[in-house]
Motif scaffolding. Sequence first.
Motif, PDB file in Angstrom:
ATOM      1  N   TRP A 128       0.860  -1.175   0.000  1.00  0.00           N
ATOM      2  CA  TRP A 128       0.000   0.000   0.000  1.00  0.00           C
ATOM      3  C   TRP A 128       0.901   1.231   0.000  1.00  0.00           C
ATOM      4  CZ3 TRP A 128      -4.338  -0.760   4.236  1.00  0.00           C
ATOM      5  CH2 TRP A 128      -5.237  -1.759   3.800  1.00  0.00           C
ATOM      6  N   LEU A 129       0.857   1.997  -1.073  1.00  0.00           N
ATOM      7  CA  LEU A 129       1.574   3.262  -1.147  1.00  0.00           C
ATOM      8  C   LEU A 129       0.559   4.393  -1.298  1.00  0.00           C
ATOM      9  CD1 LEU A 129       4.550   2.338  -3.523  1.00  0.00           C
ATOM     10  CD2 LEU A 129       4.408   2.173  -1.020  1.00  0.00           C
ATOM     11  N   MET A 130       0.925   5.576  -0.837  1.00  0.00           N
ATOM     12  CA  MET A 130      -0.025   6.678  -0.784  1.00  0.00           C
ATOM     13  C   MET A 130      -0.061   7.453  -2.098  1.00  0.00           C
ATOM     14  SD  MET A 130      -1.107   5.958   2.098  1.00  0.00           S
ATOM     15  CE  MET A 130      -2.348   7.247   2.070  1.00  0.00           C
ATOM     16  N   LYS A 131      -1.230   8.008  -2.380  1.00  0.00           N
ATOM     17  CA  LYS A 131      -1.445   8.785  -3.595  1.00  0.00           C
ATOM     18  C   LYS A 131      -0.432   9.932  -3.676  1.00  0.00           C
ATOM     19  CE  LYS A 131      -5.070  11.199  -6.190  1.00  0.00           C
ATOM     20  NZ  LYS A 131      -4.336  12.422  -6.486  1.00  0.00           N
ATOM     21  N   ASP A 132       0.185  10.066  -4.823  1.00  0.00           N
ATOM     22  CA  ASP A 132       1.126  11.133  -5.150  1.00  0.00           C
ATOM     23  C   ASP A 132       2.482  10.992  -4.456  1.00  0.00           C
ATOM     24  OD1 ASP A 132      -0.765  12.346  -6.804  1.00  0.00           O
ATOM     25  OD2 ASP A 132      -1.584  13.541  -5.154  1.00  0.00           O
ATOM     26  N   SER A 133       2.716   9.903  -3.727  1.00  0.00           N
ATOM     27  CA  SER A 133       4.053   9.704  -3.168  1.00  0.00           C
ATOM     28  C   SER A 133       5.073   9.390  -4.251  1.00  0.00           C
ATOM     29  CB  SER A 133       4.042   8.575  -2.130  1.00  0.00           C
ATOM     30  OG  SER A 133       3.431   8.997  -0.939  1.00  0.00           O
ATOM     31  N   ALA A 134       4.624   8.703  -5.289  1.00  0.00           N
ATOM     32  CA  ALA A 134       5.508   8.344  -6.393  1.00  0.00           C
ATOM     33  C   ALA A 134       4.719   8.405  -7.690  1.00  0.00           C
ATOM     34  CB  ALA A 134       6.091   6.944  -6.189  1.00  0.00           C
ATOM     35  N   SER A 135       5.375   8.788  -8.759  1.00  0.00           N
ATOM     36  CA  SER A 135       4.706   8.885 -10.053  1.00  0.00           C
ATOM     37  C   SER A 135       4.462   7.487 -10.622  1.00  0.00           C
ATOM     38  CB  SER A 135       5.560   9.691 -11.026  1.00  0.00           C
ATOM     39  OG  SER A 135       6.743   8.972 -11.365  1.00  0.00           O
ATOM     40  N   GLN A 136       3.518   7.404 -11.562  1.00  0.00           N
ATOM     41  CA  GLN A 136       3.252   6.125 -12.208  1.00  0.00           C
ATOM     42  C   GLN A 136       4.481   5.637 -12.978  1.00  0.00           C
ATOM     43  OE1 GLN A 136       0.716   3.917 -12.124  1.00  0.00           O
ATOM     44  NE2 GLN A 136      -0.001   5.161 -10.406  1.00  0.00           N
ATOM     45  N   GLY A 137       5.220   6.573 -13.580  1.00  0.00           N
ATOM     46  CA  GLY A 137       6.425   6.165 -14.296  1.00  0.00           C
ATOM     47  C   GLY A 137       7.445   5.530 -13.368  1.00  0.00           C
ATOM     48  N   PHE A 138       7.637   6.139 -12.198  1.00  0.00           N
ATOM     49  CA  PHE A 138       8.567   5.567 -11.227  1.00  0.00           C
ATOM     50  C   PHE A 138       8.103   4.179 -10.801  1.00  0.00           C
ATOM     51  CE2 PHE A 138       9.605   4.539  -6.858  1.00  0.00           C
ATOM     52  CZ  PHE A 138      10.977   4.743  -6.814  1.00  0.00           C
ATOM     53  N   LEU A 171      13.688   8.295  -6.710  1.00  0.00           N
ATOM     54  CA  LEU A 171      12.430   8.865  -6.225  1.00  0.00           C
ATOM     55  C   LEU A 171      12.618  10.332  -5.860  1.00  0.00           C
ATOM     56  CD1 LEU A 171       9.452   8.278  -5.347  1.00  0.00           C
ATOM     57  CD2 LEU A 171      10.373   7.970  -3.041  1.00  0.00           C
ATOM     58  N   ALA A 172      13.725  10.650  -5.186  1.00  0.00           N
ATOM     59  CA  ALA A 172      13.985  12.029  -4.776  1.00  0.00           C
ATOM     60  C   ALA A 172      14.082  12.950  -5.981  1.00  0.00           C
ATOM     61  CB  ALA A 172      15.265  12.098  -3.944  1.00  0.00           C
ATOM     62  N   ARG A 173      14.781  12.501  -7.023  1.00  0.00           N
ATOM     63  CA  ARG A 173      14.907  13.325  -8.227  1.00  0.00           C
ATOM     64  C   ARG A 173      13.563  13.462  -8.947  1.00  0.00           C
ATOM     65  NH1 ARG A 173      19.518   9.800  -9.349  1.00  0.00           N
ATOM     66  NH2 ARG A 173      21.465  10.802  -8.686  1.00  0.00           N
ATOM     67  N   THR A 174      12.803  12.381  -8.975  1.00  0.00           N
ATOM     68  CA  THR A 174      11.526  12.391  -9.690  1.00  0.00           C
ATOM     69  C   THR A 174      10.496  13.279  -9.009  1.00  0.00           C
ATOM     70  OG1 THR A 174      11.923  10.138 -10.502  1.00  0.00           O
ATOM     71  CG2 THR A 174       9.651  10.931 -10.554  1.00  0.00           C
ATOM     72  N   MET A 175      10.445  13.209  -7.671  1.00  0.00           N
ATOM     73  CA  MET A 175       9.363  13.854  -6.928  1.00  0.00           C
ATOM     74  C   MET A 175       9.817  15.078  -6.130  1.00  0.00           C
ATOM     75  SD  MET A 175       6.941  11.849  -7.859  1.00  0.00           S
ATOM     76  CE  MET A 175       5.618  12.466  -6.828  1.00  0.00           C
ATOM     77  N   ASN A 176      11.099  15.457  -6.246  1.00  0.00           N
ATOM     78  CA  ASN A 176      11.643  16.587  -5.472  1.00  0.00           C
ATOM     79  C   ASN A 176      11.515  16.360  -3.967  1.00  0.00           C
ATOM     80  OD1 ASN A 176      12.476  17.990  -7.706  1.00  0.00           O
ATOM     81  ND2 ASN A 176      10.671  19.280  -7.816  1.00  0.00           N
ATOM     82  N   TYR A 177      11.921  15.171  -3.526  1.00  0.00           N
ATOM     83  CA  TYR A 177      11.965  14.835  -2.107  1.00  0.00           C
ATOM     84  C   TYR A 177      13.410  14.912  -1.612  1.00  0.00           C
ATOM     85  CZ  TYR A 177       7.324  12.595  -2.633  1.00  0.00           C
ATOM     86  OH  TYR A 177       6.013  12.328  -2.873  1.00  0.00           O
ATOM     87  N   VAL A 178      13.562  14.762  -0.300  1.00  0.00           N
ATOM     88  CA  VAL A 178      14.870  14.588   0.304  1.00  0.00           C
ATOM     89  C   VAL A 178      15.101  13.083   0.475  1.00  0.00           C
ATOM     90  CG1 VAL A 178      16.300  15.031   2.336  1.00  0.00           C
ATOM     91  CG2 VAL A 178      14.704  16.784   1.535  1.00  0.00           C
ATOM     92  N   PRO A 179      16.233  12.543   0.014  1.00  0.00           N
ATOM     93  CA  PRO A 179      16.506  11.116   0.213  1.00  0.00           C
ATOM     94  C   PRO A 179      16.630  10.789   1.696  1.00  0.00           C
ATOM     95  CG  PRO A 179      17.985  12.073  -1.429  1.00  0.00           C
ATOM     96  CD  PRO A 179      17.294  13.214  -0.753  1.00  0.00           C
ATOM     97  N   ASN A 180      16.586   9.492   2.006  1.00  0.00           N
ATOM     98  CA  ASN A 180      16.512   9.078   3.408  1.00  0.00           C
ATOM     99  C   ASN A 180      17.850   9.103   4.151  1.00  0.00           C
ATOM    100  OD1 ASN A 180      17.778   6.840   2.294  1.00  0.00           O
ATOM    101  ND2 ASN A 180      16.098   5.410   2.695  1.00  0.00           N
ATOM    102  N   LYS A 181      18.953   9.375   3.441  1.00  0.00           N
ATOM    103  CA  LYS A 181      20.268   9.418   4.089  1.00  0.00           C
ATOM    104  C   LYS A 181      20.971  10.732   3.771  1.00  0.00           C
ATOM    105  CE  LYS A 181      21.098   4.409   4.000  1.00  0.00           C
ATOM    106  NZ  LYS A 181      21.933   3.321   3.458  1.00  0.00           N
TER     107      LYS A 181
END
Length: 430
Positions: free
Chosen positions: A48-58, A347-357
């Motif tokens: 189960w992943l949340m809406k808009d957390s990751a793109s369909q392409g990813f 994921l960080a590059r795709t969605m403009n997030y901060v990576p986990n490390k």
Amino acid sequence: MSGPFPCPPDRTGPLVRRRRLLALSSVGLVSACGLGPGGSGRRTVTAWLMKDSASQGFLRRFTEAFERDHPNLRLDIRIQQWTGIGQKVQHALDADSGGGPDVIEVGNTQVPQYVEGGRLLDLTLESSLRWGSEHWLPGLAEPGQFLSHQYGIPWYAANRVVIYRKDLFAQAGIKALPRTRAEWLTVTETLNSGGNQGIYLAGQDWYTLAGFIWDEGGDLADDGDGWRGTLDTPAAQRGMDFYRRLHALGDGPPRADEEHPPQAGVFAAGKVAQIVAVPGLARTVLQQNPDLKDTLGFFPVPGRTAAHPGAVFTGGSDLVVPNNTRERDGAVALVGALTGAKWDTELARTMNYVPNKRSLAGAVDGEEGVAAMAAGAAEGRATPSTPQWGAVEADNPIKDYMTRVLTGADPATEARRASRRITEVLNRLN
């Protein structure tokens, strides 16, 4: 939908299979049923992943790679809505059948409420031996712990930065961005002139206050001898005093938070030099005032010294594995792949997030707002790690405390009052 379902025998041709994948992707469901040779012998891992957390392409790229690397597994990703997800997750964790998801994305501060009763798989060993837990962002990792065991595995982060007007800084003769809180006050005071607000800071922006308190070595509450509110400690009061001084350099309402009115609209009106917000809010600002295009910049919230940015509240998501999963090995493999360096940075590059490390922050250097966010995330923290903290936020005494101080009440008296209320709520629920 909840839980995995069996894939029917595949009697379709390649064109039909391709159309089926495209149809599933278009509705937010990426399933491996019928994909690749030998699919009928594979076990299904449901996430189960949340809406808009990751793109369909990813998700499509990840699914193909994961199944290629794990030929005995098929991946079934089911997209969930944030609204009402808490009750749905609780039901899945409590189910006796084990027919629910094998991996669930949850908000990092939600992990404590799910870990009670032994309902999550203890991933401490994998975290330390295989996943490099010593390098995780503390604001993601710490809420995922309970009694020094790791249950929530950091996936991605987001946090506040300072969004500023480059043109107003230039007009005021400011050539260097502030790196310390003292410099920030000086710069903001200079900007607070000529009809402009040096900063728009709502009086009840308690997440921003929390960062100043953490910077001073304080906290909102601690569990040294049972949970108790700690806004009355000297460190926490120093954080509130800095907030008061910064707030005075603008016209932020002392009796409202940053959503009343929405600070994006206030900033878009053109008379504010700075706000504290996640970088993504800049898109909303530009939608309301396209004339500000090319004038917006970002920098980390300054710290007490130039050596480190200021502490900030780190939001984001962790991945958890229900203890009632029927596919433990597959679930662990999925968590390890999604949170590993390759896919976490993509994921960080795709969605403009901060990576986990911290060590992966360079992956987002090319985006100014995200780079500022990543710098701050290295000093990130989370709210007190107790299942009862949500009840404190529901009737938030921190907001009332801030308003009282900003409207002239005695800070020490109000800090004691708010700390007692926090303590009462945490102990009542315990």
